[in-house]
Design an enzyme around this catalytic site. Structure first.
Site, mmCIF file in Angstrom:
data_model
loop_
_atom_site.group_PDB
_atom_site.id
_atom_site.type_symbol
_atom_site.label_atom_id
_atom_site.label_comp_id
_atom_site.label_asym_id
_atom_site.label_seq_id
_atom_site.Cartn_x
_atom_site.Cartn_y
_atom_site.Cartn_z
ATOM 1 N N ARG A 152 -2.319 -6.172 -8.171
ATOM 2 C CA ARG A 152 -1.330 -7.206 -8.195
ATOM 3 C C ARG A 152 -1.423 -8.267 -9.229
ATOM 4 O O ARG A 152 -0.487 -8.898 -9.813
ATOM 5 C CB ARG A 152 -1.613 -7.711 -6.808
ATOM 6 C CG ARG A 152 -1.072 -6.884 -5.713
ATOM 7 C CD ARG A 152 -1.643 -7.461 -4.256
ATOM 8 N NE ARG A 152 -2.938 -7.724 -4.608
ATOM 9 C CZ ARG A 152 -3.874 -8.128 -3.387
ATOM 10 N NH1 ARG A 152 -3.105 -8.610 -2.540
ATOM 11 N NH2 ARG A 152 -5.113 -8.268 -3.646
ATOM 12 N N LYS A 212 -15.765 -7.429 4.776
ATOM 13 C CA LYS A 212 -14.818 -8.130 5.599
ATOM 14 C C LYS A 212 -14.883 -7.516 7.133
ATOM 15 O O LYS A 212 -15.655 -6.591 7.243
ATOM 16 C CB LYS A 212 -13.707 -7.201 5.108
ATOM 17 C CG LYS A 212 -12.997 -7.622 3.722
ATOM 18 C CD LYS A 212 -11.455 -6.901 3.292
ATOM 19 C CE LYS A 212 -11.355 -7.531 1.883
ATOM 20 N NZ LYS A 212 -10.123 -6.759 1.347
ATOM 21 N N SER A 267 -3.004 -7.679 2.984
ATOM 22 C CA SER A 267 -3.183 -7.314 4.497
ATOM 23 C C SER A 267 -3.789 -8.797 5.205
ATOM 24 O O SER A 267 -3.364 -9.013 6.226
ATOM 25 C CB SER A 267 -4.408 -6.384 4.853
ATOM 26 O OG SER A 267 -4.124 -5.241 4.275
ATOM 27 N N HIS A 293 0.871 -1.160 -0.019
ATOM 28 C CA HIS A 293 0.076 0.139 -0.004
ATOM 29 C C HIS A 293 0.942 1.360 -0.043
ATOM 30 O O HIS A 293 0.701 2.131 -0.770
ATOM 31 C CB HIS A 293 -0.818 0.107 1.135
ATOM 32 C CG HIS A 293 -1.819 -0.880 1.429
ATOM 33 N ND1 HIS A 293 -2.095 -1.566 2.646
ATOM 34 C CD2 HIS A 293 -2.909 -1.258 0.497
ATOM 35 C CE1 HIS A 293 -3.291 -2.577 2.191
ATOM 36 N NE2 HIS A 293 -3.772 -2.255 1.046
HETATM 37 O O1 PNS Z 1 -9.793 -4.110 -1.134
HETATM 38 P P1 PNS Z 1 -9.981 -3.197 -0.090
HETATM 39 O O2 PNS Z 1 -8.652 -2.612 0.512
HETATM 40 O O3 PNS Z 1 -10.878 -3.898 0.776
HETATM 41 O O4 PNS Z 1 -10.742 -1.864 -0.792
HETATM 42 C C1 PNS Z 1 -12.109 -1.540 -0.169
HETATM 43 C C2 PNS Z 1 -12.803 -0.490 -1.219
HETATM 44 C C3 PNS Z 1 -13.826 0.166 -0.072
HETATM 45 C C4 PNS Z 1 -11.652 0.847 -1.440
HETATM 46 C C5 PNS Z 1 -13.184 -1.222 -2.218
HETATM 47 O O5 PNS Z 1 -14.271 -2.003 -2.204
HETATM 48 C C6 PNS Z 1 -13.975 -0.058 -3.272
HETATM 49 O O6 PNS Z 1 -13.318 0.613 -4.054
HETATM 50 N N1 PNS Z 1 -15.210 0.135 -3.253
HETATM 51 C C7 PNS Z 1 -15.977 0.940 -3.852
HETATM 52 C C8 PNS Z 1 -17.454 0.830 -3.587
HETATM 53 C C9 PNS Z 1 -17.646 1.903 -2.439
HETATM 54 O O7 PNS Z 1 -18.032 3.033 -2.716
HETATM 55 N N2 PNS Z 1 -17.731 1.627 -1.184
HETATM 56 C C10 PNS Z 1 -17.651 2.263 -0.102
HETATM 57 C C11 PNS Z 1 -16.339 2.596 0.190
HETATM 58 S S1 PNS Z 1 -16.403 4.155 1.123
#
Ligand code: PNS
Length: 160
Positions: free
Chosen positions: A90, A41, A128, A17
């Protein structure tokens, strides 16, 4: 002034990250690292803990701030005036998921573009989830996460 968002769960932030954050900070005038809540998650760290860890590791980058987003990321982007969402890739499977997400985000706000950066080869197997598994089972996470995050992981898993 260009503003890019680097969103993620950051549970916890890894060196992969951090590499994406560092590279994004050299491409855009301002960067906001956004702790997003992912309903699929169950996080190990609270949002406050994740914000604290991110604030510490992002401190060397003068144009990087950290924030938290509840609700849709594109709505957060509109509120703070961000034009770009940056995602690290990735594997091809990351691309498939992220392409779908990027297209759906366009349906919600066509003014916000998603830009993909390939992760560095050395971070391509890193996540993570893997870091948490290694730490939980007493393995070494040196080189995978920043030193401060190692300390937080040891504390979470009650290791010396
Ligand atoms: O893979 P990660 O790190 O769990 O990413 C999470 C996240 C929320 C960045 C990803 O799922 C995303 O881009 N979601 C977009 C949809 C959305 O707007 N979700 C609410 C986030 S505030």
């Amino acid at each position: 002034m260009s503003l890019a968002l680097v969103p993620g769960s950051f549970d916890p932030v890894t060196n992969g990250h951090l590499d994406i954050i560092r590279r994004t900070s050299s491409l855009f005038e301002r960067v906001c690292v956004v702790v997003a809540t992912n309903s699929r998650k169950a996080p190990l760290f609270t949002v406050e803990e994740r914000l604290d860890m991110l604030s510490e590791v992002c401190a060397p980058y003068a144009n990087v701030t950290v924030d938290v987003c509840e609700g849709l990321l594109v709505h957060f982007a509109a509120r703070c005036g961000a034009q770009v969402i940056v995602k690290g890739l990735r594997f091809v499977s990351d691309f498939e998921n992220e392409l779908q997400m990027a297209r759906l985000n366009l349906t919600q706000n066509s003014a916000v573009e998603t830009v993909f950066l390939p992760t560095g080869v050395e971070f391509s197997a890193l996540s993570s989830s893997i870091v948490k598994e290694i730490a939980r089972l007493g393995g070494a996470v040196e080189g995978l996460v920043p030193d401060s995050v190692q300390r937080h992981l040891r504390k979470k898993y009650a290791q010396p």
